[in-house]
Design a protein around this motif. Sequence first.
Motif: not given
Length: 151
Positions: A23-25, A63-69, A73-75, A78-83
């Motif tokens: 997903p786009a960051k 967003t400051r992204y942690p390594w696991y993103t 499907p973790a990324g 997280l993209a869904s949460h941010v959106r």
Amino acid sequence: MKKFKWIASVLLLMFGAMQLYRPAKNQGNPQDMTTDISHVYTMPDSVHTLLQQACYDCHSNHTRYPWYTDIQPAGWWLASHVREGKEELNFQEYGNYQTKRQRNKLKRIKEQIITGAMPLSSYTFMHREAIWTPAQRQAVIAFIDSTLEKL
């Protein structure tokens, strides 16, 4: 045993294929603060820092992204949460909101802090700096109360 290897191979192939779609960051300019809440209202630096540490990853344009993103499907999660977080409230675009919406957002932020609904426990699990002490919560609530009195 042969069936197990076949299933494991298919699952591994699917997992590898998932890594190809990222997903786009949310990587807007963190320095673009022209419509940030801190420019709309005068607030103590300590309150702004608390908001940045606990809220801005999901409620701003950067967003400051942690390594696991980088692992799906973790990324995606997280993209869904941010959106969703930015749709609800974006601190960096707060100045673009109508006055009534700004007031309602402040009331909602206060409510979320008091009930402990925000920040999400899934966020604080990995971001311990986002866990506020009672004094820190009270400082943010005091800022909100004094701001609402002025509106």
